[in-house]
Design a protein around this motif. Structure first.
Motif, short mmCIF file in Angstrom:
data_model
loop_
_atom_site.label_atom_id
_atom_site.label_comp_id
_atom_site.label_asym_id
_atom_site.label_seq_id
_atom_site.Cartn_x
_atom_site.Cartn_y
_atom_site.Cartn_z
N LYS A 114 -13.75 0.34 -6.89
CA LYS A 114 -13.09 1.78 -6.35
C LYS A 114 -11.60 1.59 -5.81
N LEU A 115 -11.11 0.53 -5.67
CA LEU A 115 -9.93 0.26 -5.39
C LEU A 115 -9.10 -0.82 -6.10
N ASP A 116 -9.38 -0.66 -7.28
CA ASP A 116 -8.51 -1.64 -8.25
C ASP A 116 -7.24 -0.98 -8.35
N TYR A 117 -7.42 0.40 -8.69
CA TYR A 117 -5.92 1.08 -9.09
C TYR A 117 -5.55 2.08 -8.08
N THR A 118 -6.68 2.67 -7.32
CA THR A 118 -6.47 3.71 -6.43
C THR A 118 -5.42 3.62 -5.49
N TYR A 119 -4.75 4.42 -5.33
CA TYR A 119 -3.80 4.65 -4.13
C TYR A 119 -3.55 5.86 -3.57
N VAL A 120 -3.09 6.02 -2.42
CA VAL A 120 -2.61 7.29 -1.70
C VAL A 120 -1.24 7.85 -2.22
N TYR A 121 -1.42 9.13 -2.35
CA TYR A 121 -0.29 9.92 -2.99
C TYR A 121 0.98 9.54 -2.08
#
Length: 238
Positions: free
Chosen positions: A90-97
């Motif tokens: 779930k955190l491989d490519y996810t980022y905060v806008y």
């Protein structure tokens, strides 16, 4: 109905509003399809399935969009694999806008009386883990997911529960008119409407095109727009 200013409660969607999780969700769906021996799907197709929770995302991907499959064991296997895979990735490519943290900081600094929370159709545990990882949790008194209640957005139950909890914390009754729901889809706008709250639509999210079906009271082109929209008096209607 005009919005009471300043609001007393702001409730944020997660995917497409606070974070861009598109790639990790799409990769998890395609890993599930590969596990089932089914052909993978383009990211653009999967992105259109996001927004109604993990179960519906998986059902749509495997070709059961109406949830009328007679092989529930197959659906359960698919959903279980998806959740297990996504939990790890779930955190491989996810980022905060860009601009989200600054906007939340500004709201907190300029309006310390405003309470903030998260209401997402994503399962609650990954939602809370993601917010904790990115330092978002400190802004929110509560974070509810799609499995926190008997029904998901656009059912108003989750938003109504947050209004009740916020009222207890504020030691005063907070009304729906003093509440804003912020999200990137028609689901978030309809959740607000079904509760009697107001809405801010996010044009930068995962499914902003869906806002055409349920226009929000305000439109944010970037998270940096949130503070000014919240403070606007009279409201800036788009």
């Amino acid at each position: 109905m005009s919005l009471a200013f300043p609001p007393r409660l702001i409730v944020f969607d997660l995917d497409g509003t606070l974070i861009d999780s598109r790639v990790d969700l799409c990769n998890s769906v395609n890993a599930t399809l590969a596990h089932l021996g089914k052909p993978t799907l383009p990211e653009a197709v999967i992105s259109g399935y996001i927004g109604d929770g993990a179960s519906m995302l998986v059902r749509r991907a495997i070709g059961d969009p109406e949830g009328d499959s007679t092989d529930e064991q197959y659906v359960t296997e698919a959903l279980t694999f998806f959740l297990d895979y996504y939990r790890i990735h779930k955190l491989d490519y996810t980022y905060v806008y860009p601009g989200v943290l600054e906007a939340l900081e500004n709201i907190r600094a300029d309006h310390p009386q405003i309470l903030m929370a998260v209401l997402t159709n994503k399962p609650v545990h990954p939602s809370r883990d993601i917010c904790a990882h990115f330092g978002l949790s400190r802004f929110f008194f509560q974070n509810y997911g799609g499995n926190s209640f008997h029904a998901k957005k656009p059912d108003p139950h989750g938003l109504e529960a947050l209004i009740k909890e916020a009222s207890t914390l504020a030691d005063r009754t907070i009304t729906p008119a003093e509440t804003i729901m912020v999200g990137d889809t028609d689901i978030d706008v309809l959740t607000a409407r079904n509760c009697g709250a107001r809405s801010i639509g996010c044009a930068f999210g995962l499914k902003p095109h869906s806002l055409a079906d349920a226009p929000p009271d305000h439109l944010a082109h970037s998270p940096t727009d949130w503070p000014s929209l919240i403070a606007a008096d009279p409201p800036q209607i788009f």
